[in-house]
Enzyme design. Structure first.
Site, PDB file in Angstrom:
ATOM      1  N   GLU A   1       0.849  -1.182   0.000  1.00 29.64           N
ATOM      2  CA  GLU A   1       0.000   0.000   0.000  1.00 29.64           C
ATOM      3  C   GLU A   1       0.895   1.246   0.000  1.00 29.64           C
ATOM      4  OE1 GLU A   1      -3.385   1.758   3.110  1.00 29.64           O
ATOM      5  OE2 GLU A   1      -1.778   0.458   3.841  1.00 29.64           O
TER       6      GLU A   1
ATOM      7  N   LYS B   1      -9.883   0.653  -1.245  1.00 26.00           N
ATOM      8  CA  LYS B   1      -9.950   0.173   0.129  1.00 26.00           C
ATOM      9  C   LYS B   1     -11.306   0.480   0.764  1.00 26.00           C
ATOM     10  CE  LYS B   1      -7.279   0.607   4.439  1.00 26.00           C
ATOM     11  NZ  LYS B   1      -6.184   1.377   5.073  1.00 26.00           N
TER      12      LYS B   1
ATOM     13  N   CYS C   1      -4.505  -3.368   3.822  1.00 31.38           N
ATOM     14  CA  CYS C   1      -4.149  -3.025   5.200  1.00 31.38           C
ATOM     15  C   CYS C   1      -5.257  -3.317   6.210  1.00 31.38           C
ATOM     16  CB  CYS C   1      -3.694  -1.566   5.248  1.00 31.38           C
ATOM     17  SG  CYS C   1      -2.625  -1.167   6.652  1.00 31.38           S
TER      18      CYS C   1
END
Length: 269
Positions: free
Chosen positions: A40, A111, A147
């Protein structure tokens, strides 16, 4: 299918970060990989302005990654930032995007779960995505996650239900007491939850390179790993930058799902 994970440390400079990406992509290709995963925030590290560098998927940064993937005949999965819509208060935002590009592959994932935790508020500057994304490469189906997503099993299950036998998680994991242990635990748990391989690729720990970081921005702890569908770490790193390889065989997933049919046995409540 042979895959690679590139654990690197990015900074503010977009072109320097691109050079790091190219260096590791070429090493991955030399090592026989058909797909390489980057962390990321590969475009620019957290702790820096993001709105001013966000660009569409056909912009110059992503186009350079796409050209490199075509040149190397290699699928590249990497974190970048794309333009988002402004918040209700009018504050500009970006999307925290994973780009997957290469031979026969063109996909992107925004995300979904934003990191509003441990004193950091990603939602201040980032607009959340809304849908899971999978893609096919090398005869395998891959699911994408970023993440903080790793703390939410339902996304990984959704990817598996869409056919994923591999879940990719790109991260810039925040440091702190117990955080590296949690990252490793969660990667293994998500593999067992879904009987998929998990490719957990994080930013390296800046402290291992003598780089000082300030503030609450998550800049990486390392510990990238390839995890089997039974939760075994096949290959892994510690805090320093590095490159690891693994060979993924879909029959391993088939075997795991016959012995441990958690997807078939699951119930919705």
């Amino acid at each position: 299918m042979r895959v690679a994970l590139a654990q690197v440390i990015t900074g503010r400079d977009l072109q320097k970060n691109l050079r790091i990406l190219e260096e590791y992509a070429r090493k991955a290709k030399e090592g026989g990989a058909e797909l390489v995963v980057f962390p990321e925030a590969m475009m620019r590290a957290f702790g820096n302005s993001l709105v001013d560098i966000a660009e569409p998927l056909d912009g110059p940064w992503a186009s350079r990654v796409r050209d490199l993937a075509a040149e190397l005949d290699l699928v590249i999965v990497t974190g970048m930032f794309t333009p988002g819509t402004a918040s209700e208060s009018g504050k500009p935002r970006v999307r925290n995007t994973l780009l997957a590009t290469g031979p026969g592959v063109e996909a992107s994932y925004d995300k979904i779960h934003l990191f509003d935790a441990f004193g950091f508020a990603e939602s201040d500057t980032v607009e959340a995505g809304t849908a899971p994304v999978t893609f096919d490469a090398g005869g395998l189906t891959f699911g994408l996650a970023t993440c903080y997503d790793i703390r939410f099993p339902a996304l990984f299950t959704a990817n598996a239900q869409r056919g994923a036998v591999v879940n990719i998680v790109s991260a810039s994991w925040g440091a702190g007491p117990g955080k590296a242990d949690q990252w490793q635990l969660l990667a293994r748990a998500r593999a067992v939850d879904t009987t998929t391989f998990v490719l957990a690729c994080g930013q390296g720990d800046p402290a291992t390179q003598g780089i000082e970081t300030k503030g609450a921005a998550p800049t990486g702890v390392g510990y990238s790993a390839v995890v089997s569908p039974f939760g075994q770490v096949m290959e892994g790193l510690q805090g320093e930058p590095g490159l690891i390889f693994a060979d993924l065989d879909a029959s391993v997933v088939d075997d795991a799902r016959q012995k441990l049919p958690v997807l078939a046995n699951r119930r919705d409540f």
